[in-house]
Structure formats: structure tokens, C-alpha cells
Motif scaffolding. Structure first.
Motif, PDB file in Angstrom:
ATOM      1  N   GLY A   1      -0.373  -6.464   7.398  1.00 58.40           N
ATOM      2  CA  GLY A   1      -1.216  -7.185   6.444  1.00 58.40           C
ATOM      3  C   GLY A   1      -1.802  -6.319   5.364  1.00 58.40           C
ATOM      4  N   LEU A   2      -1.293  -5.081   5.213  1.00 55.75           N
ATOM      5  CA  LEU A   2      -1.833  -4.167   4.214  1.00 55.75           C
ATOM      6  C   LEU A   2      -0.965  -4.076   2.972  1.00 55.75           C
ATOM      7  CD1 LEU A   2      -2.976  -1.251   6.552  1.00 55.75           C
ATOM      8  CD2 LEU A   2      -4.407  -2.950   5.445  1.00 55.75           C
ATOM      9  N   GLY A   3       0.034  -4.901   2.871  1.00 58.48           N
ATOM     10  CA  GLY A   3       0.890  -4.875   1.690  1.00 58.48           C
ATOM     11  C   GLY A   3       1.913  -3.765   1.759  1.00 58.48           C
ATOM     12  N   MET A   4       2.608  -3.536   0.636  1.00 57.96           N
ATOM     13  CA  MET A   4       3.684  -2.551   0.630  1.00 57.96           C
ATOM     14  C   MET A   4       3.258  -1.267  -0.066  1.00 57.96           C
ATOM     15  SD  MET A   4       6.781  -5.080  -0.353  1.00 57.96           S
ATOM     16  CE  MET A   4       8.029  -3.827  -0.317  1.00 57.96           C
ATOM     17  N   ARG A   5       3.331  -0.174   0.636  1.00 54.80           N
ATOM     18  CA  ARG A   5       3.077   1.158   0.098  1.00 54.80           C
ATOM     19  C   ARG A   5       1.729   1.320  -0.617  1.00 54.80           C
ATOM     20  NH1 ARG A   5       7.897   0.905  -2.927  1.00 54.80           N
ATOM     21  NH2 ARG A   5       9.537   0.473  -1.464  1.00 54.80           N
ATOM     22  N   GLY A   6       1.472   2.485  -1.059  1.00 59.88           N
ATOM     23  CA  GLY A   6       0.246   2.756  -1.799  1.00 59.88           C
ATOM     24  C   GLY A   6      -0.871   3.296  -0.925  1.00 59.88           C
TER      25      GLY A   6
END
Length: 147
Positions: free
Chosen positions: A32-37
């Protein structure tokens, strides 16, 4: 109602999200933290106020030229040297100075500054005094009263 009947309202308690426990934990492959970064990595993110290395607002703002002081006090100022023309033991107030013609414009409450010498005892009533002004008035035998 008894102590054993007390319980939190339905829907007010929510399970915390267990991050980093695999695909089957309910948040999919990226928890649930999104993609990369930076925000998807483990550990904490950035500290509050961090702007990616740019000078943050809280360090930038007071440095700007002409940054206004909030609720600044504006005084009508007068130096001690201007009071030497008054007779001894006179009560000096904002109204009496205006009456005597020593002050022309009244911008706010009276503040006495310490430039010059004073050798006449005076009873000065003002909103504020500088340290030197107070010393010089009292050395001449006068008194300072803060209104």
C-alpha cells in the motif's frame, strides 16, 4: 451499566497496517505504499519541514528583507535633551509636551530616549523609558513613572 459492559464504539478501533509482511498480508505487493521512491522504502521518511534540500520555509522567511514585526508597537519618542527647557519639578506627560510645543505629532504612547544631558528635576510620566533615560532623569533628581 457496569465496567464489563464498557467497550469502544463500533468502527472506532481499527487494526494497524502491518507493512512488509508479504503479498498475502492484504495490501498487495507494495504494502500500500505505491511504487518506488523515498516514501515507499523502509525506515522513516523525511522529517517535518524538509523540502528536499531546498532551504525550508521556516529558515527562509525571517531572513527576508522588510519582514514585518507582527503587532509592532509605535511610540512617540523624545530625547532627554529636549526636556532641559522645561522648568524644575514639572509633570511631563504626552499632553503637556504637546501643549508646550516640544512635540508636534503624536504617533502613539510616549517613550523617553536617553540622548543628551538633563540637569533639571522632572516628574516624567511615559509608557516606556530606555535604561539611559531612566538613569539620567533620576540622577537629575527627577522621577520616572510608567503609565
Amino acid at each position: 451499566m457496569r465496567l464489563n459492559d464498557v467497550k469502544p464504539q463500533k468502527g472506532s478501533k481499527k487494526r494497524r497496517k502491518r507493512v512488509g509482511r508479504g503479498i498475502s498480508a492484504g495490501q498487495g505487493a507494495s504494502a500500500g505504499l505505491g511504487m518506488r521512491g523515498q516514501k515507499s522504502r523502509s525506515g522513516s521518511g523525511t522529517r517535518p519541514g524538509f523540502e528536499g534540500g531546498q532551504q525550508p520555509l521556516y529558515r527562509r522567511v525571517p531572513k527576508l528583507k522588510g519582514f514585518p514585526v507582527v503587532n509592532r508597537k509605535i511610540y512617540t519618542t523624545i530625547n532627554v535633551e529636549k526636556l532641559t527647557s522645561l522648568p524644575a519639578n514639572t509633570e511631563v506627560t504626552l499632553a503637556s509636551l504637546k501643549e508646550a510645543g516640544i512635540l508636534t505629532a503624536v504617533k502613539g504612547p510616549l517613550k523617553v530616549l536617553g540622548n543628551g544631558e538633563l540637569n533639571v528635576p522632572l516628574k516624567v510620566q511615559a509608557a516606556a523609558f530606555t535604561g539611559q533615560a531612566r538613569i539620567k532623569i533620576e540622577a537629575a533628581g527627577g522621577s520616572c513613572e510608567v503609565l
